[in-house]
Structures are given as C-alpha cells and as structure tokens.
Design a protein around this motif. Structure first.
Motif, PDB file in Angstrom:
ATOM      1  N   PRO A 489       0.828  -1.220   0.000  1.00 45.89           N
ATOM      2  CA  PRO A 489       0.000   0.000   0.000  1.00 45.89           C
ATOM      3  C   PRO A 489       0.859   1.265   0.000  1.00 45.89           C
ATOM      4  O   PRO A 489       1.971   1.258   0.504  1.00 45.89           O
ATOM      5  CB  PRO A 489      -0.784  -0.116   1.305  1.00 45.89           C
ATOM      6  CG  PRO A 489       0.111  -0.914   2.204  1.00 45.89           C
ATOM      7  CD  PRO A 489       0.815  -1.890   1.315  1.00 45.89           C
ATOM      8  N   GLN A 491       0.569   5.469   0.708  1.00 47.04           N
ATOM      9  CA  GLN A 491      -0.284   6.530   1.237  1.00 47.04           C
ATOM     10  C   GLN A 491       0.091   7.919   0.747  1.00 47.04           C
ATOM     11  O   GLN A 491      -0.541   8.894   1.161  1.00 47.04           O
ATOM     12  CB  GLN A 491      -0.246   6.521   2.768  1.00 47.04           C
ATOM     13  CG  GLN A 491      -0.779   5.248   3.388  1.00 47.04           C
ATOM     14  CD  GLN A 491      -0.972   5.381   4.878  1.00 47.04           C
ATOM     15  OE1 GLN A 491      -2.042   5.727   5.347  1.00 47.04           O
ATOM     16  NE2 GLN A 491       0.085   5.098   5.634  1.00 47.04           N
ATOM     17  N   THR A 527      -0.651  -0.376  12.205  1.00 50.01           N
ATOM     18  CA  THR A 527      -1.656  -0.561  11.155  1.00 50.01           C
ATOM     19  C   THR A 527      -1.664  -1.997  10.646  1.00 50.01           C
ATOM     20  O   THR A 527      -0.654  -2.708  10.701  1.00 50.01           O
ATOM     21  CB  THR A 527      -1.404   0.378   9.959  1.00 50.01           C
ATOM     22  OG1 THR A 527      -0.079   0.139   9.455  1.00 50.01           O
ATOM     23  CG2 THR A 527      -1.535   1.832  10.355  1.00 50.01           C
ATOM     24  N   TRP A 529      -3.031  -3.847   6.972  1.00 47.50           N
ATOM     25  CA  TRP A 529      -3.555  -3.618   5.633  1.00 47.50           C
ATOM     26  C   TRP A 529      -4.015  -4.941   5.027  1.00 47.50           C
ATOM     27  O   TRP A 529      -3.460  -6.001   5.318  1.00 47.50           O
ATOM     28  CB  TRP A 529      -2.489  -3.005   4.722  1.00 47.50           C
ATOM     29  CG  TRP A 529      -2.068  -1.619   5.109  1.00 47.50           C
ATOM     30  CD1 TRP A 529      -1.137  -1.265   6.037  1.00 47.50           C
ATOM     31  CD2 TRP A 529      -2.566  -0.410   4.558  1.00 47.50           C
ATOM     32  NE1 TRP A 529      -1.016   0.099   6.106  1.00 47.50           N
ATOM     33  CE2 TRP A 529      -1.884   0.655   5.205  1.00 47.50           C
ATOM     34  CE3 TRP A 529      -3.513  -0.107   3.577  1.00 47.50           C
ATOM     35  CZ2 TRP A 529      -2.126   1.996   4.892  1.00 47.50           C
ATOM     36  CZ3 TRP A 529      -3.747   1.238   3.268  1.00 47.50           C
ATOM     37  CH2 TRP A 529      -3.070   2.258   3.925  1.00 47.50           C
ATOM     38  N   ARG A 530      -5.031  -4.847   4.116  1.00 48.00           N
ATOM     39  CA  ARG A 530      -5.581  -6.049   3.484  1.00 48.00           C
ATOM     40  C   ARG A 530      -5.906  -5.748   2.018  1.00 48.00           C
ATOM     41  O   ARG A 530      -6.420  -4.687   1.688  1.00 48.00           O
ATOM     42  CB  ARG A 530      -6.849  -6.481   4.213  1.00 48.00           C
ATOM     43  CG  ARG A 530      -7.538  -7.742   3.670  1.00 48.00           C
ATOM     44  CD  ARG A 530      -8.712  -8.090   4.566  1.00 48.00           C
ATOM     45  NE  ARG A 530      -9.360  -9.342   4.201  1.00 48.00           N
ATOM     46  CZ  ARG A 530     -10.429  -9.428   3.411  1.00 48.00           C
ATOM     47  NH1 ARG A 530     -10.975  -8.318   2.892  1.00 48.00           N
ATOM     48  NH2 ARG A 530     -10.961 -10.609   3.133  1.00 48.00           N
ATOM     49  N   THR A 531      -5.548  -6.685   1.155  1.00 45.99           N
ATOM     50  CA  THR A 531      -5.948  -6.621  -0.240  1.00 45.99           C
ATOM     51  C   THR A 531      -6.500  -7.980  -0.651  1.00 45.99           C
ATOM     52  O   THR A 531      -6.026  -9.024  -0.192  1.00 45.99           O
ATOM     53  CB  THR A 531      -4.774  -6.235  -1.166  1.00 45.99           C
ATOM     54  OG1 THR A 531      -5.228  -6.212  -2.527  1.00 45.99           O
ATOM     55  CG2 THR A 531      -3.625  -7.198  -1.046  1.00 45.99           C
ATOM     56  N   THR A 532      -7.503  -7.961  -1.501  1.00 45.18           N
ATOM     57  CA  THR A 532      -8.087  -9.212  -1.992  1.00 45.18           C
ATOM     58  C   THR A 532      -7.805  -9.445  -3.466  1.00 45.18           C
ATOM     59  O   THR A 532      -8.245 -10.459  -4.030  1.00 45.18           O
ATOM     60  CB  THR A 532      -9.613  -9.211  -1.772  1.00 45.18           C
ATOM     61  OG1 THR A 532     -10.182  -8.097  -2.462  1.00 45.18           O
ATOM     62  CG2 THR A 532      -9.929  -9.135  -0.281  1.00 45.18           C
ATOM     63  N   LEU A 537      -5.865  -3.048  -4.867  1.00 45.56           N
ATOM     64  CA  LEU A 537      -6.558  -2.145  -3.958  1.00 45.56           C
ATOM     65  C   LEU A 537      -6.336  -2.614  -2.531  1.00 45.56           C
ATOM     66  O   LEU A 537      -6.559  -3.793  -2.218  1.00 45.56           O
ATOM     67  CB  LEU A 537      -8.061  -2.109  -4.268  1.00 45.56           C
ATOM     68  CG  LEU A 537      -8.912  -1.230  -3.337  1.00 45.56           C
ATOM     69  CD1 LEU A 537      -8.530   0.235  -3.502  1.00 45.56           C
ATOM     70  CD2 LEU A 537     -10.400  -1.444  -3.620  1.00 45.56           C
ATOM     71  N   TRP A 538      -5.856  -1.700  -1.685  1.00 48.22           N
ATOM     72  CA  TRP A 538      -5.600  -2.011  -0.288  1.00 48.22           C
ATOM     73  C   TRP A 538      -6.596  -1.277   0.606  1.00 48.22           C
ATOM     74  O   TRP A 538      -6.990  -0.146   0.322  1.00 48.22           O
ATOM     75  CB  TRP A 538      -4.186  -1.585   0.114  1.00 48.22           C
ATOM     76  CG  TRP A 538      -3.091  -2.416  -0.458  1.00 48.22           C
ATOM     77  CD1 TRP A 538      -2.473  -2.225  -1.656  1.00 48.22           C
ATOM     78  CD2 TRP A 538      -2.475  -3.557   0.138  1.00 48.22           C
ATOM     79  NE1 TRP A 538      -1.502  -3.175  -1.849  1.00 48.22           N
ATOM     80  CE2 TRP A 538      -1.478  -4.005  -0.756  1.00 48.22           C
ATOM     81  CE3 TRP A 538      -2.663  -4.241   1.336  1.00 48.22           C
ATOM     82  CZ2 TRP A 538      -0.671  -5.102  -0.493  1.00 48.22           C
ATOM     83  CZ3 TRP A 538      -1.850  -5.339   1.608  1.00 48.22           C
ATOM     84  CH2 TRP A 538      -0.879  -5.766   0.714  1.00 48.22           C
ATOM     85  N   THR A 539      -6.929  -1.911   1.716  1.00 45.35           N
ATOM     86  CA  THR A 539      -7.771  -1.298   2.729  1.00 45.35           C
ATOM     87  C   THR A 539      -7.050  -1.365   4.072  1.00 45.35           C
ATOM     88  O   THR A 539      -6.539  -2.436   4.448  1.00 45.35           O
ATOM     89  CB  THR A 539      -9.122  -2.021   2.853  1.00 45.35           C
ATOM     90  OG1 THR A 539      -9.771  -2.004   1.576  1.00 45.35           O
ATOM     91  CG2 THR A 539     -10.005  -1.353   3.889  1.00 45.35           C
ATOM     92  N   LYS A 540      -7.000  -0.229   4.757  1.00 45.94           N
ATOM     93  CA  LYS A 540      -6.427  -0.215   6.101  1.00 45.94           C
ATOM     94  C   LYS A 540      -7.517  -0.712   7.057  1.00 45.94           C
ATOM     95  O   LYS A 540      -8.440   0.020   7.396  1.00 45.94           O
ATOM     96  CB  LYS A 540      -5.967   1.186   6.483  1.00 45.94           C
ATOM     97  CG  LYS A 540      -5.200   1.245   7.808  1.00 45.94           C
ATOM     98  CD  LYS A 540      -4.917   2.677   8.243  1.00 45.94           C
ATOM     99  CE  LYS A 540      -3.935   3.363   7.316  1.00 45.94           C
ATOM    100  NZ  LYS A 540      -3.551   4.706   7.839  1.00 45.94           N
ATOM    101  N   VAL A 541      -7.407  -1.967   7.475  1.00 41.18           N
ATOM    102  CA  VAL A 541      -8.471  -2.577   8.266  1.00 41.18           C
ATOM    103  C   VAL A 541      -8.275  -2.361   9.767  1.00 41.18           C
ATOM    104  O   VAL A 541      -9.176  -2.664  10.558  1.00 41.18           O
ATOM    105  CB  VAL A 541      -8.581  -4.084   7.960  1.00 41.18           C
ATOM    106  CG1 VAL A 541      -8.986  -4.293   6.512  1.00 41.18           C
ATOM    107  CG2 VAL A 541      -7.259  -4.799   8.265  1.00 41.18           C
TER     108      VAL A 541
END
Length: 550
Positions: A489, A491, A527, A529-532, A537-541
């Motif tokens: 990811p 930022q 933090t 982070w997760r991507t599928t 596309l990454w999401t800060k979960v």
C-alpha cells in the motif's frame, strides 16, 4: 580500539560541529546507546554520536568465524568505505569496512585481485574510511583511531600517532604525488571538540603538523586533493552529517588558505580530485535532500562550473574517479543510483553503468595505470569489479562476511530456492539462490532498505521495502520472472508508512495481509492492511492509538 570519540557517518559524510534539524525530521530509536537517529519525511536516516566516548562493549563485534557445526552460505557483503589496489602489485587490493551503524569495522586484503578476501587482523574492530598506496607499495589507511601504515603490502599495520589526543578519526589520507614522504590527512571534528582538521606529515607519518585553514568552528575535513603539476596547491573539502560544507585552497602547501566555497552549494563536500587541469568536487547527502552534484574549476576554485545537468537522476556524489589514461573519462559514485559516467569530460552522462544502478557507491578506483580494471566499494554490496572499462560490474566480495541480513526465506515448492533481504542505513536489496546457497544472484530491486522476504504458498517471491521513498516507494514488491513490481500500500509521495510483515493466503493468492505502522505526516499508529486482488486495492483494516511497532 581506543576509547576515542565515535562518529557515525552519513553516506560517507563526517559529523558537523552543529546540526541543522528541520521541522519534518523525526527522532527514531538508535541502534546503539548514546546515538541520536533521525529520519526525514522521505525516509532517509541520519545518525550522530552524542556521548564523548564509547566502550567497545557497546559495539557490534567484528566478523568472526562461525561455530564448528555451521558453515557460511553467503552471500558476502558489507559497508565498504574504500577500496584500492597496490601500484607495485595489482593483485594486492585492500578494502575498508566501516559499518553505517557505527559498529566495529576492519580492513580486508586480497592477494588475487579481489577474487577472495581475508581480514587484516591487527585492524579488527576499527572502521576504515580511506586507503592510499605510496608508489613503493606502502599502504596508509584512515581509521577511527587515526592513520595506520603498512610496509608489507597491507599484511599488517602500525599506528602513526597524530599527537592530537583521542579524537583522531581520519576520513581521508592523501599522498603527495611528487614526494611520498609528504602525507596529508583529514580529521573529524568530534562534534566541535576537535579543531585540528587538516594535518601534514613530511616524514612518512612519523610526525604531524596542523595545517587546518581558518574555517572558524571545527569542521570535518572529508577530502583532500593535490594538483599533480604543482604539489604546493592543496584543496580541502569539508562537510557535516546534518548539513553545511566548504572548499578551501592553499597555493603554498597549507601556509596560507583561501575560501573557495563561493558558487558551490552549502551542503557537505564528499570528494575532491584533480586531473592536472581541473579540480573536480562532488558532494551532497540524501538526508534532508541536500543536493550538491559535481562541479569543476580550472582556476583553483575562483569560479566553478556544474558538470551535472538536468539528466541526472540524483544530485548527490559520494566519490569521483578519473581514468589515469584519459581525463575525459569521469566516474561519479552515487548513493542508491550506482555509477555515473562521462566519456567527454562531463558534457554527457550515462547512469547506473555496468549494472550498478542499485548500488550505494562510496568509492570508485581504477587499478593503478589501468583503464579497464575498476573497483567499487559500496554500502551492503561490498566490492564490485569491472575488467572491461565499466561495461559490466560483478560482485567481488568472497570472504567479506558483514552483510546485515534481515530475513531469509525458502520456496515451499523447491527447498533449493532461497532468498535473503538486507539493509544498511539508506540502502539494501535482495539476493536469491536456486542451488541451496552455493551461488547467489542480486535481484533487480530498487536499492532501498528491505526488512522481509517471503515466498507465497504458490512459490511467488515477495519483499518489503522500507524506503527511502525518493529512491523507490516504501511498499510490498512482488517478483514476476525477473521483474519486480511495487504493489503498495502507498499513502502518498513522502515516507508515510512502514511494513514489517506480510502473509499470502494459501487458498486465495490475491488475499494478502500486511502489518506495520504509519509514519511522520501520517501519524505513528500501528496498522494492518488487506488486499483481496493481489495489491490492486488495499484497505487499512486496523489503525491503533498512537503507539509504534518497534
């Protein structure tokens, strides 16, 4: 090692008498007690000692033999500050180890032109910053503990007492080309407490006199050059760890001095050379984006002309070398971008020549009298060598076992395929092996810090880059064939995040979890982070509450 003042160099620059700290610099935990460590918004790290002395017990130990039931696999490497070959026997080559973290260094010696190296045991534990050979093959080295001399082609050394006390760290040694008994050296300023920064010996190092120009506050002398057509003309460069630099000129061997800094950037000077017609000066440092570049003068520094131009990827020069048989061929060594070369006196340039594009080059030297044999000393990558005038460089470091390895991985589908990642202060890389560590190949990753390598369950190799961001993004990288791609990811354009670990799902190769922390302008929260979709596309979960992962 003497209990003298310890300084931690920043890309070869010396410690300044005062430090300019910007609002965008952040303190970070130091690797050693009594060391201040700062990182700027681009991820560049700078360090300086803040205590007056250092016990050797606080330093990492010098390279040592492994226990009997272990054997080294390599790859070899370490932070080599300088490398030089003997003018009497080109097979004799010396390489000075000076770890960027301020740990114990040493000197390595090769008797087969760099094919293999052994340690010079009576310099074990002493960082070595500069190496110079006299015409008769005597060798002088600048170390944390002053100047040392060898009369047997570098096999062992004895100390030459500078007579200035414990603060006698020497960054540069220069031998008069017309009289090898006249030896100059540049001394570190000990955070302002060592005002003697330029010294001269007229008796081969037995005794020394102070030749420091009236520079004002004590400032480290990083480099010295002598006009080969008039040995009375002396040029000295000065610089500091956190900023500021000057050039001074003497027409009479140090009796009188003139400040020749006008027209040059006020950033650290790293190297000065003279080609018999022009004096060339290079400098700058990555920390704080303190650009300098490369300049030349044909009138002893009264006027300076830039040799760099808009094509340069980086305006920081650690080292300069000129072909001994053709002064139109110039090499400039950069941090993280390898060697720059001009074959027309500095009008046009090529970059990353000979496959050096990921190297942080501290030293580039021609074998005496040769245009074809060239050595580089680099951070982490140790010694690389070219035998075809720079067309290709290859590792030449067997026996230099000082690489800071941060992670090791084996392919779950092929146990003979291994990977390691390593890092220095502002550099690093990845090596891979397909035969269980018998041979290692440097991967074509950007020359940033790497803190983890990992194979996915499907055998895909990943590596985590920890910046600096102006060399390449801090992010997760993935290998496809021989090509590496950043998959985030990300930022922003600055150094906003650090990753410390990652895992790829065994059932879904697009599902990746990465853990780390935000940094600087993004805050300092832990933090996840997760991507599928494999990094598209990454999401800060998860974002924590203001505590750092250390």
């Amino acid at each position: 090692m003497q209990p003298g003042f310890l300084f931690l160099s920043v890309l070869g620059a010396a410690i300044a008498s005062s430090a300019t700290v910007h609002a965008t610099d952040w303190n970070k935990p130091g690797a050693l007690p009594g060391v201040v460590t700062r990182m700027d918004e681009n991820g560049f790290v700078s360090r300086a000692a803040v205590t007056a002395s250092r016990s050797t017990s606080t330093l990492p130990s010098a390279p040592s033999l492994a226990p009997a039931n272990w054997h080294g696999l390599g790859p070899f490497g370490g932070d080599i500050a300088d490398v030089a070959a003997s003018p009497q026997n080109a097979s004799i080559v010396l390489a000075g180890l000076a770890p960027a973290n301020g740990g114990a260094g040493t000197l390595f010696r090769s008797t087969n032109a760099g094919a293999s190296w052994t340690e010079v045991t009576n310099l074990a534990g002493k960082p070595v910053y500069d190496i110079e050979f006299a015409p008769n093959g005597d060798a002088y080295v600048g170390t944390l503990d002053g100047v040392w001399k060898s009369t047997n082609a570098g096999a062992n050394f004895t100390q030459e007492n500078l007579g200035i006390g414990l603060n006698d760290q020497v960054f540069d040694v220069h031998i008069d080309p017309t009289n090898p008994m006249r030896i100059w050296c540049g001394v570190a300023d000990a955070l302002g407490s060592q005002p003697i920064n330029v010294m001269l010996s007229t008796d081969g190092g037995v005794s020394w006199s102070n030749k420091t120009p009236p520079i004002g506050a004590a400032t480290t002398c990083t480099s010295i050059a002598i006009d080969p057509t008039n040995a009375q003309k002396i040029y000295c460069g000065f610089g500091g760890a956190f900023g500021g630099g000057q050039v001074w000129f003497s027409p009479d061997s140090g009796t009188t001095w003139f400040n020749r800094s006008a027209g040059l950037p006020n950033t650290p000077v790293m190297d000065i050379v003279h080609d018999g017609t022009r004096v060339l000066v290079g400098g700058g440092q990555l920390f704080g984006s303190q650009n300098f570049g490369l300049y030349s003068s044909s009138n002893d520094g009264v006027n300076w002309s830039p040799l760099h131009n808009g094509t340069w990827p980086l305006l920081v020069v650690n080292t300069i070398a000129i072909d001994p048989n053709n002064t139109s061929v110039i090499y400039a060594g950069s941090p993280g971008q390898g060697l720059f070369r001009s074959i027309d006196g500095g009008v046009n340039w090529s970059f990353g020549v000979g496959g050096t594009g990921s190297l942080s080059v501290n030293s580039v030297r021609f074998s005496p009298g040769s245009s074809s044999v060239i050595y580089t000393g680099s951070s982490s990558f140790a010694v690389w060598k070219s035998t075809n005038s720079g067309a290709n460089f290859a590792p030449s470091s067997t026996g230099i076992g000082a690489l800071d390895v941060f992670s090791v991985a084996a392919n779950p589908l092929n146990s003979h395929e291994l990977a390691i990642c390593f890092q220095g202060q502002n550099n690093g890389g990845v090596y891979s092996s397909t035969n269980g560590g018998i041979m290692w190949t440097p991967e074509s990753v950007p020359g940033t810090r790497y803190n983890q390598v990992k194979f996915s369950p499907a055998g895909v190799l990943y590596a985590i880059s920890d910046g600096p961001s102006t060399i390449a993004r801090e992010a997760l990288y993935v290998r496809n064939g021989t090509t590496w791609t950043s998959i985030g990811p990300d930022q922003g354009t600055l150094f906003e995040s650090e990753l410390y670990g990652m895992r790829v799902s065994a059932n879904n190769p697009g599902l990746i979890i990465a853990v780390g922390q935000d940094f600087g302008v993004a805050g300092f929260e832990p933090t996840v982070w997760r991507t599928t979709n494999g990094g598209g596309l990454w999401t800060k979960v998860y974002e924590g509450l203001g505590q750092q992962f250390l």
